[in-house]
Design a protein around this motif. Structure first.
Motif, mmCIF file in Angstrom:
data_model
loop_
_atom_site.group_PDB
_atom_site.id
_atom_site.type_symbol
_atom_site.label_atom_id
_atom_site.label_comp_id
_atom_site.label_asym_id
_atom_site.label_seq_id
_atom_site.Cartn_x
_atom_site.Cartn_y
_atom_site.Cartn_z
ATOM 1 N N LEU A 1 2.922 62.282 8.523
ATOM 2 C CA LEU A 1 2.847 63.561 7.816
ATOM 3 C C LEU A 1 2.305 63.410 6.404
ATOM 4 C CD1 LEU A 1 6.159 65.291 8.994
ATOM 5 C CD2 LEU A 1 3.818 65.714 9.791
ATOM 6 N N GLN A 2 2.499 62.240 5.800
ATOM 7 C CA GLN A 2 2.009 62.006 4.442
ATOM 8 C C GLN A 2 0.516 62.276 4.325
ATOM 9 O OE1 GLN A 2 3.088 61.050 1.256
ATOM 10 N NE2 GLN A 2 5.061 61.730 2.049
ATOM 11 N N LEU A 3 -0.222 61.965 5.376
ATOM 12 C CA LEU A 3 -1.673 62.100 5.304
ATOM 13 C C LEU A 3 -2.134 63.550 5.262
ATOM 14 C CD1 LEU A 3 -1.488 59.031 6.144
ATOM 15 C CD2 LEU A 3 -3.733 59.395 7.154
ATOM 16 N N PHE A 4 -1.307 64.465 5.730
ATOM 17 C CA PHE A 4 -1.719 65.871 5.751
ATOM 18 C C PHE A 4 -1.824 66.461 4.352
ATOM 19 C CE2 PHE A 4 -0.875 65.701 10.258
ATOM 20 C CZ PHE A 4 -1.824 66.574 10.766
ATOM 21 N N ARG A 5 -1.266 65.767 3.352
ATOM 22 C CA ARG A 5 -1.406 66.279 1.987
ATOM 23 C C ARG A 5 -2.872 66.320 1.574
ATOM 24 N NH1 ARG A 5 -0.735 60.870 1.170
ATOM 25 N NH2 ARG A 5 -1.756 59.942 -0.657
ATOM 26 N N HIS A 6 -3.697 65.424 2.121
ATOM 27 C CA HIS A 6 -5.121 65.408 1.787
ATOM 28 C C HIS A 6 -5.807 66.698 2.238
ATOM 29 C CE1 HIS A 6 -5.165 61.224 0.487
ATOM 30 N NE2 HIS A 6 -4.486 60.906 1.563
ATOM 31 N N ILE A 7 -5.346 67.275 3.327
ATOM 32 C CA ILE A 7 -5.921 68.526 3.833
ATOM 33 C C ILE A 7 -5.211 69.719 3.206
ATOM 34 C CG2 ILE A 7 -6.504 69.833 5.918
ATOM 35 C CD1 ILE A 7 -6.126 67.244 7.522
ATOM 36 N N TYR A 8 -3.904 69.604 3.066
ATOM 37 C CA TYR A 8 -3.097 70.722 2.588
ATOM 38 C C TYR A 8 -3.469 71.136 1.163
ATOM 39 C CZ TYR A 8 1.092 73.531 1.719
ATOM 40 O OH TYR A 8 1.952 74.562 1.419
ATOM 41 N N ALA A 9 -3.653 70.166 0.271
ATOM 42 C CA ALA A 9 -3.899 70.486 -1.147
ATOM 43 C C ALA A 9 -5.168 71.328 -1.352
ATOM 44 C CB ALA A 9 -3.959 69.204 -1.975
ATOM 45 N N PRO A 10 -6.331 70.930 -0.803
ATOM 46 C CA PRO A 10 -7.509 71.782 -0.990
ATOM 47 C C PRO A 10 -7.381 73.137 -0.288
ATOM 48 C CG PRO A 10 -8.032 69.905 0.418
ATOM 49 C CD PRO A 10 -6.692 69.650 -0.164
ATOM 50 N N LEU A 11 -6.683 73.193 0.842
ATOM 51 C CA LEU A 11 -6.469 74.478 1.504
ATOM 52 C C LEU A 11 -5.608 75.385 0.633
ATOM 53 C CD1 LEU A 11 -5.849 73.516 5.251
ATOM 54 C CD2 LEU A 11 -7.828 74.734 4.307
ATOM 55 N N ALA A 12 -4.595 74.811 -0.016
ATOM 56 C CA ALA A 12 -3.742 75.599 -0.899
ATOM 57 C C ALA A 12 -4.533 76.151 -2.083
ATOM 58 C CB ALA A 12 -2.574 74.751 -1.391
ATOM 59 N N ALA A 13 -5.516 75.372 -2.561
ATOM 60 C CA ALA A 13 -6.365 75.848 -3.658
ATOM 61 C C ALA A 13 -7.285 76.972 -3.190
ATOM 62 C CB ALA A 13 -7.189 74.686 -4.210
ATOM 63 N N LEU A 14 -7.760 76.875 -1.953
ATOM 64 C CA LEU A 14 -8.651 77.901 -1.409
ATOM 65 C C LEU A 14 -7.919 79.183 -1.056
ATOM 66 C CD1 LEU A 14 -10.867 75.699 0.941
ATOM 67 C CD2 LEU A 14 -11.721 77.082 -0.966
ATOM 68 N N PHE A 15 -6.665 79.028 -0.606
ATOM 69 C CA PHE A 15 -5.906 80.190 -0.126
ATOM 70 C C PHE A 15 -4.532 80.233 -0.799
ATOM 71 C CE2 PHE A 15 -8.616 78.576 3.338
ATOM 72 C CZ PHE A 15 -9.500 79.644 3.443
ATOM 73 N N PRO A 16 -4.514 80.545 -2.099
ATOM 74 C CA PRO A 16 -3.253 80.490 -2.860
ATOM 75 C C PRO A 16 -2.208 81.505 -2.400
ATOM 76 C CG PRO A 16 -5.005 81.495 -4.157
ATOM 77 C CD PRO A 16 -5.649 80.936 -2.942
ATOM 78 N N ASP A 17 -2.621 82.548 -1.678
ATOM 79 C CA ASP A 17 -1.687 83.579 -1.241
ATOM 80 C C ASP A 17 -0.988 83.220 0.067
ATOM 81 O OD1 ASP A 17 -2.320 85.134 -3.452
ATOM 82 O OD2 ASP A 17 -3.940 86.180 -2.414
ATOM 83 N N ARG A 18 -1.415 82.156 0.702
ATOM 84 C CA ARG A 18 -0.816 81.772 1.980
ATOM 85 C C ARG A 18 0.480 80.989 1.756
ATOM 86 N NH1 ARG A 18 -5.210 80.374 6.664
ATOM 87 N NH2 ARG A 18 -6.562 82.187 6.336
ATOM 88 N N GLY A 19 1.415 81.180 2.655
ATOM 89 C CA GLY A 19 2.678 80.471 2.582
ATOM 90 C C GLY A 19 2.550 79.044 3.089
ATOM 91 N N THR A 20 3.603 78.277 2.845
ATOM 92 C CA THR A 20 3.618 76.866 3.229
ATOM 93 C C THR A 20 3.406 76.679 4.730
ATOM 94 O OG1 THR A 20 5.105 76.356 1.393
ATOM 95 C CG2 THR A 20 4.976 74.749 3.174
ATOM 96 N N GLU A 21 4.112 77.470 5.536
ATOM 97 C CA GLU A 21 4.013 77.319 6.991
ATOM 98 C C GLU A 21 2.607 77.649 7.486
ATOM 99 O OE1 GLU A 21 6.154 78.916 11.105
ATOM 100 O OE2 GLU A 21 6.929 79.519 9.142
#
Length: 202
Positions: free
Chosen positions: A129-149
Motif C-alpha cells: 500500500l505504501q507505493l500507492f502514495r505515488h499515485i494518490y498525491a498527484p491525484l489529490a492535487a488534481l482533484f482536491p474536492d474528492r474524498g479519500t475513499e
C-alpha cells in the motif's frame, strides 16, 4: 544480540538474497528449498527455522522488490517540477521500465498465491500500500474536492489500467509490444484517463 542470534540473522538474510537471485534467474516456479539450502550452506529442513514457510520467503523477496520499485518511482519525479498529470505519466513509465528490467521478480509479486486459508500478513500489505502514495498525491492535487475513499479507488483503477498494459505488453507471446512503443502507449493512456477525469469533474 548473542552470537547465535547474529548467525541466524545473517543466515536468514543470505536465504532471502539467495531466493531473490533464484527467482530473478528462474522465475517463481524455479524456487526450490533444496537449492536454497545448498547455496547458503545449511540443511534442507533448516530453511524453515529461518522463515515460517515458502509464503513468507516469497513475500520477503517481494518486499525487497517493492522497496527498489519505491526508490525508482521517487527518482522518476524528483527532477524538475512536473505537473500532477506529468508526474503520473512519469510514474507509469518508470513502473513499466522497472517491470521490464526486473521481469521475473516483478512477475513473482503477482503470480504468488498464499496457501489456502492463509492471509497475507499485515507487514506485507503495508509494503504494498505504501507505493500507492505515488499515485494518490498527484491525484489529490488534481482533484482536491474528492474524498479519500474516492481518490483511493481512482488510484487503484489507474494502477490497474497501467499494470494491465505492462503485463500484456511484456508477455513473450503474440501480444508482446516493443518497449519504446509500450512506453508511448502507456503515456497516452494515462494522459487520456486524466483528461477524461478532469473533463468529467468540470
Amino acid at each position: 544480540m548473542t552470537k547465535a542470534l547474529e548467525r541466524r540473522e545473517k543466515l536468514r538474510a543470505d536465504l532471502i538474497q539467495a531466493a531473490e537471485r533464484m527467482i530473478a534467474e528462474r522465475g517463481l516456479a524455479g524456487l526450490k528449498t533444496r537449492d536454497l539450502a545448498r547455496e547458503i550452506g545449511c540443511a534442507n529442513g533448516a530453511v524453515y527455522n529461518l522463515v515460517a514457510d515458502m509464503d513468507e520467503l516469497v513475500l520477503r523477496v517481494g518486499s525487497r522488490t517493492l522497496l527498489r520499485l519505491d526508490k525508482v518511482l521517487s527518482t522518476a519525479v524528483s527532477a524538475g517540477n512536473p505537473s500532477p498529470q506529468e508526474t503520473l505519466v512519469r510514474i507509469a513509465i518508470a513502473y513499466c521500465d522497472f517491470a521490464a528490467e526486473n521481469l521475473e521478480l516483478w512477475r513473482a509479486m503477482f503470480e504468488h498465491r498464499m496457501e489456502p486459508g492463509k492471509e497475507v500478513p499485515d507487514w506485507s500489505v503495508d509494503d504494498q500500500l505504501q507505493l500507492f502514495r505515488h499515485i494518490y498525491a498527484p491525484l489529490a492535487a488534481l482533484f482536491p474536492d474528492r474524498g479519500t475513499e474516492e481518490l483511493g479507488i481512482t488510484a487503484r483503477s489507474l494502477f490497474s489500467a497501467v499494470h494491465g498494459m505492462v503485463a500484456l505488453g511484456l508477455e513473450q507471446r503474440l501480444v508482446a509490444v516493443p518497449l519504446p512503443a509500450l512506453r508511448k502507449e502507456i503515456a497516452g493512456l494515462v494522459r487520456a484517463m486524466i483528461d477524461g477525469l478532469i473533463a468529467r469533474a468540470a
